[in-house]
Design a protein around this motif. Structure first.
Motif, PDB file in Angstrom:
ATOM      1  N   THR A   1      37.419 102.515   5.514  1.00  0.00           N
ATOM      2  CA  THR A   1      36.897 102.041   6.799  1.00  0.00           C
ATOM      3  C   THR A   1      36.146 100.720   6.614  1.00  0.00           C
ATOM      4  O   THR A   1      35.913 100.278   5.492  1.00  0.00           O
ATOM      5  N   LYS A   2      35.727 100.135   7.744  1.00  0.00           N
ATOM      6  CA  LYS A   2      34.949  98.894   7.701  1.00  0.00           C
ATOM      7  C   LYS A   2      33.620  99.120   6.976  1.00  0.00           C
ATOM      8  O   LYS A   2      33.128  98.231   6.283  1.00  0.00           O
ATOM      9  N   ASP A   3      33.031 100.323   7.122  1.00  0.00           N
ATOM     10  CA  ASP A   3      31.774 100.623   6.402  1.00  0.00           C
ATOM     11  C   ASP A   3      31.951 100.506   4.896  1.00  0.00           C
ATOM     12  O   ASP A   3      31.132  99.902   4.210  1.00  0.00           O
ATOM     13  N   TRP A   4      33.033 101.098   4.389  1.00  0.00           N
ATOM     14  CA  TRP A   4      33.301 101.010   2.940  1.00  0.00           C
ATOM     15  C   TRP A   4      33.545  99.549   2.546  1.00  0.00           C
ATOM     16  O   TRP A   4      33.064  99.082   1.513  1.00  0.00           O
ATOM     17  N   TYR A   5      34.295  98.832   3.384  1.00  0.00           N
ATOM     18  CA  TYR A   5      34.597  97.424   3.100  1.00  0.00           C
ATOM     19  C   TYR A   5      33.301  96.611   3.007  1.00  0.00           C
ATOM     20  O   TYR A   5      33.117  95.792   2.093  1.00  0.00           O
ATOM     21  N   GLU A   6      32.369  96.878   3.946  1.00  0.00           N
ATOM     22  CA  GLU A   6      31.118  96.104   3.939  1.00  0.00           C
ATOM     23  C   GLU A   6      30.267  96.412   2.713  1.00  0.00           C
ATOM     24  O   GLU A   6      29.623  95.524   2.149  1.00  0.00           O
ATOM     25  N   LYS A   7      30.273  97.682   2.268  1.00  0.00           N
ATOM     26  CA  LYS A   7      29.575  98.033   1.014  1.00  0.00           C
ATOM     27  C   LYS A   7      30.187  97.254  -0.149  1.00  0.00           C
ATOM     28  O   LYS A   7      29.496  96.770  -1.029  1.00  0.00           O
ATOM     29  N   MET A   8      31.515  97.135  -0.114  1.00  0.00           N
ATOM     30  CA  MET A   8      32.252  96.500  -1.218  1.00  0.00           C
ATOM     31  C   MET A   8      31.904  95.027  -1.334  1.00  0.00           C
ATOM     32  O   MET A   8      31.693  94.518  -2.419  1.00  0.00           O
TER      33      MET A   8
ATOM     34  N   THR B   1      38.300  87.044   2.051  1.00  0.00           N
ATOM     35  CA  THR B   1      39.329  86.138   2.579  1.00  0.00           C
ATOM     36  C   THR B   1      40.527  86.912   3.113  1.00  0.00           C
ATOM     37  O   THR B   1      41.069  86.596   4.170  1.00  0.00           O
ATOM     38  N   THR B   2      40.948  87.951   2.370  1.00  0.00           N
ATOM     39  CA  THR B   2      42.194  88.631   2.722  1.00  0.00           C
ATOM     40  C   THR B   2      41.986  89.814   3.675  1.00  0.00           C
ATOM     41  O   THR B   2      42.831  90.068   4.527  1.00  0.00           O
ATOM     42  N   MET B   3      40.855  90.546   3.530  1.00  0.00           N
ATOM     43  CA  MET B   3      40.654  91.752   4.347  1.00  0.00           C
ATOM     44  C   MET B   3      39.745  91.511   5.547  1.00  0.00           C
ATOM     45  O   MET B   3      39.846  92.215   6.553  1.00  0.00           O
ATOM     46  N   GLY B   4      38.832  90.552   5.413  1.00  0.00           N
ATOM     47  CA  GLY B   4      37.836  90.312   6.459  1.00  0.00           C
ATOM     48  C   GLY B   4      38.440  90.130   7.839  1.00  0.00           C
ATOM     49  O   GLY B   4      38.046  90.819   8.795  1.00  0.00           O
ATOM     50  N   PRO B   5      39.442  89.218   7.958  1.00  0.00           N
ATOM     51  CA  PRO B   5      40.022  88.984   9.290  1.00  0.00           C
ATOM     52  C   PRO B   5      40.628  90.249   9.909  1.00  0.00           C
ATOM     53  O   PRO B   5      40.569  90.433  11.132  1.00  0.00           O
ATOM     54  N   ARG B   6      41.183  91.147   9.068  1.00  0.00           N
ATOM     55  CA  ARG B   6      41.780  92.379   9.602  1.00  0.00           C
ATOM     56  C   ARG B   6      40.724  93.274  10.226  1.00  0.00           C
ATOM     57  O   ARG B   6      40.911  93.838  11.307  1.00  0.00           O
TER      58      ARG B   6
ATOM     59  N   ARG C   1      39.429  91.826  13.540  1.00  0.00           N
ATOM     60  CA  ARG C   1      40.344  92.080  14.662  1.00  0.00           C
ATOM     61  C   ARG C   1      40.335  93.535  15.073  1.00  0.00           C
ATOM     62  O   ARG C   1      40.394  93.864  16.245  1.00  0.00           O
ATOM     63  N   GLU C   2      40.274  94.425  14.053  1.00  0.00           N
ATOM     64  CA  GLU C   2      40.363  95.871  14.320  1.00  0.00           C
ATOM     65  C   GLU C   2      39.244  96.599  13.587  1.00  0.00           C
ATOM     66  O   GLU C   2      39.486  97.205  12.547  1.00  0.00           O
ATOM     67  N   PRO C   3      38.003  96.553  14.145  1.00  0.00           N
ATOM     68  CA  PRO C   3      36.867  97.150  13.410  1.00  0.00           C
ATOM     69  C   PRO C   3      36.989  98.661  13.198  1.00  0.00           C
ATOM     70  O   PRO C   3      36.370  99.192  12.281  1.00  0.00           O
ATOM     71  N   ASP C   4      37.767  99.332  14.032  1.00  0.00           N
ATOM     72  CA  ASP C   4      37.909 100.781  13.873  1.00  0.00           C
ATOM     73  C   ASP C   4      39.100 101.175  13.015  1.00  0.00           C
ATOM     74  O   ASP C   4      39.400 102.359  12.858  1.00  0.00           O
ATOM     75  N   ARG C   5      39.776 100.180  12.468  1.00  0.00           N
ATOM     76  CA  ARG C   5      40.983 100.440  11.681  1.00  0.00           C
ATOM     77  C   ARG C   5      40.630 101.226  10.409  1.00  0.00           C
ATOM     78  O   ARG C   5      39.662 100.939   9.724  1.00  0.00           O
TER      79      ARG C   5
ATOM     80  N   ILE D   1      52.233  93.441  -2.077  1.00  0.00           N
ATOM     81  CA  ILE D   1      51.689  92.753  -0.901  1.00  0.00           C
ATOM     82  C   ILE D   1      50.213  92.503  -1.159  1.00  0.00           C
ATOM     83  O   ILE D   1      49.563  93.260  -1.885  1.00  0.00           O
ATOM     84  N   LEU D   2      49.696  91.439  -0.564  1.00  0.00           N
ATOM     85  CA  LEU D   2      48.290  91.075  -0.764  1.00  0.00           C
ATOM     86  C   LEU D   2      47.368  92.060  -0.046  1.00  0.00           C
ATOM     87  O   LEU D   2      47.780  92.722   0.903  1.00  0.00           O
ATOM     88  N   PRO D   3      46.080  92.187  -0.496  1.00  0.00           N
ATOM     89  CA  PRO D   3      45.122  93.015   0.242  1.00  0.00           C
ATOM     90  C   PRO D   3      45.032  92.552   1.702  1.00  0.00           C
ATOM     91  O   PRO D   3      45.193  91.354   1.961  1.00  0.00           O
ATOM     92  N   PRO D   4      44.793  93.453   2.654  1.00  0.00           N
ATOM     93  CA  PRO D   4      44.454  94.860   2.454  1.00  0.00           C
ATOM     94  C   PRO D   4      45.633  95.756   2.078  1.00  0.00           C
ATOM     95  O   PRO D   4      45.476  96.966   2.019  1.00  0.00           O
ATOM     96  N   GLY D   5      46.798  95.187   1.818  1.00  0.00           N
ATOM     97  CA  GLY D   5      47.932  95.982   1.354  1.00  0.00           C
ATOM     98  C   GLY D   5      47.585  96.725   0.069  1.00  0.00           C
ATOM     99  O   GLY D   5      46.788  96.248  -0.745  1.00  0.00           O
ATOM    100  N   ASP D   6      48.185  97.909  -0.098  1.00  0.00           N
ATOM    101  CA  ASP D   6      47.760  98.782  -1.197  1.00  0.00           C
ATOM    102  C   ASP D   6      48.111  98.238  -2.577  1.00  0.00           C
ATOM    103  O   ASP D   6      47.340  98.372  -3.521  1.00  0.00           O
ATOM    104  N   ASP D   7      49.265  97.576  -2.724  1.00  0.00           N
ATOM    105  CA  ASP D   7      49.627  97.041  -4.044  1.00  0.00           C
ATOM    106  C   ASP D   7      48.611  96.007  -4.512  1.00  0.00           C
ATOM    107  O   ASP D   7      48.240  95.965  -5.690  1.00  0.00           O
ATOM    108  N   GLY D   8      48.144  95.169  -3.578  1.00  0.00           N
ATOM    109  CA  GLY D   8      47.171  94.137  -3.929  1.00  0.00           C
ATOM    110  C   GLY D   8      45.857  94.741  -4.401  1.00  0.00           C
ATOM    111  O   GLY D   8      45.290  94.320  -5.419  1.00  0.00           O
ATOM    112  N   LEU D   9      45.374  95.749  -3.671  1.00  0.00           N
ATOM    113  CA  LEU D   9      44.123  96.400  -4.071  1.00  0.00           C
ATOM    114  C   LEU D   9      44.304  97.173  -5.374  1.00  0.00           C
ATOM    115  O   LEU D   9      43.409  97.220  -6.220  1.00  0.00           O
TER     116      LEU D   9
END
Ligand SMILES: [Ca+2]
Length: 343
Positions: free
Chosen positions: A234-241, A254-259, A262-266, A35-43
């Motif tokens: 978390t979103k913090d790690w994503y933003e560092k990335m 493109t793939t993780m940003g929208p998630r 929608r759910e910043p605390d995810r 599955i595409l990111p943020p799915g684990d296989d994609g990452l």
């Protein structure tokens, strides 16, 4: 290059540059219910593609998170969008060995039995297509042509791997190592299941295949839910990335940003990424050697993995393997982000 010449060259390099010994290249087959990111296989695939320690010989797809056909279309898309058209993709099992569709699976997480045509990935299907050879044929022929040299990273249900084991009696003895994301071990902390109270998804989808694979005698490194539960994307790690712009971090936006919008605390757990990361740097994880077997009785524990320090009644055919149960999460994420930001 012949195997003998190759070994001579490697021995010379090792004599001249001892540090090169630690930077071992793993030649892998990447077996995935993609599955595409943020799915684990994609990452996990991005991590492998961005890591010089790993050479991907081919990717084989299997039904799991989605149908095998959707997994195939999405992995072709990701390869095309990261400039890796050279890596061949092979279609594998579109159903588990025995496990039938059930109302329970439909309600919980059951797209593995879907016959629906896959929806187009972002921007449309890739131009790259899958090979005509099937996954099992590719797995068997690649391992037998390179005895003792190929590692299989199996991060979906084990239908393809188990079929390869059953199809060729010498196959298992010629696999270098199997790195598996699957199972949950109640003997160790955080060992509950995620599909049933005790069963993890990959093993639960194809319990018979999981049992054959775990009993095959191939050296196994297991990444069960125990270690996944020590992760927290978390979103913090994503933003560092994504703070550094590279083709890969732009693809992640493109793939993780929208998630995350929608759910910043995810919080996303990492599963398959840990399996790949532990191959790159085994010091990131803590393991214990255990016997692990899988329940294939069609009762309330179907697909449950059981780990033990000694053999127990009914598990006489089980083998010992390295079972991961903890990891150095900050150091893991430093490595992961560094790889994603590599140009
Ligand atoms: Ca997977």
């Amino acid at each position: 290059m012949s195997v003998i010449v190759n070994r001579l060259v490697m021995a010379t390099i090792a004599l001249l540059f001892p540090a090169a010994l630690t930077a071992q290249t793993h030649r892998i087959i990447f077996d995935t219910d993609f599955i595409l990111p943020p799915g684990d296989d994609g990452l996990a695939l991005l991590l492998a593609l961005q890591s010089p320690e790993i050479e991907i010989l081919g990717i084989t797809t299997v039904a799991g998170n989605e149908s095998m056909e959707r997994a195939t279309m999405d992995v072709l898309w990701l390869l095309e969008h990261t400039g890796h058209d050279e890596i061949p993709v092979y279609r594998g099992a579109n159903m588990p060995w025995v496990h039938e569709k059930s109302d329970y699976a439909v309600r919980r997480y059951g797209k593995w039995f879907s016959d629906e045509p896959p929806p187009p990935p972002p921007g449309g299907f890739a131009n790259k297509s899958a090979e005509t050879e099937g996954a099992v044929e590719f797995i068997v022929s690649t391992v037998m042509a390179n005895p003792g040299e190929v590692t299989i990273v199996a991060i979906g249900p084990l239908s393809n791997v188990a079929t390869a084991i059953r199809q060729h009696s010498d196959f298992a003895a010629n696999v270098r190592q199997l790195v598996i994301m699957g199972g949950a071990v109640a003997l160790l902390p955080d060992g509950a299941g995620n599909m049933t109270p005790n069963a993890e998804f990959n093993f639960w989808v194809d319990p018979e295949a999981a049992r054959v694979t775990l009993r095959s005698g191939i050296p196994i490194m297991l990444s069960p839910l125990n270690v996944s539960r020590k992760t927290s994307l978390t979103k913090d790690w994503y933003e560092k990335m994504i703070a550094v712009k590279t083709p890969v971090t732009e693809l992640l936006e493109t793939t993780m940003g929208p998630r995350f919008e929608r759910e910043p605390d995810r919080i996303f757990l990492m599963y398959d990424q840990v399996a790949v990361g532990s191959l790159i740097d085994p010091t990131l994880v803590t393991t214990e050697e255990l016997y692990v077997d899988v329940d294939t009785d069609h009762g309330i524990s179907y697909g449950t993995s059981v780990g033990g320090r000694e053999i127990w009644p009914g598990a006489e055919g089980a083998h010992k393997m390295q079972v991961q149960h903890d990891l150095d999460w900050p150091r893991f994420m430093e490595m992961f982000i560094e790889r994603m930001q590599n140009p």
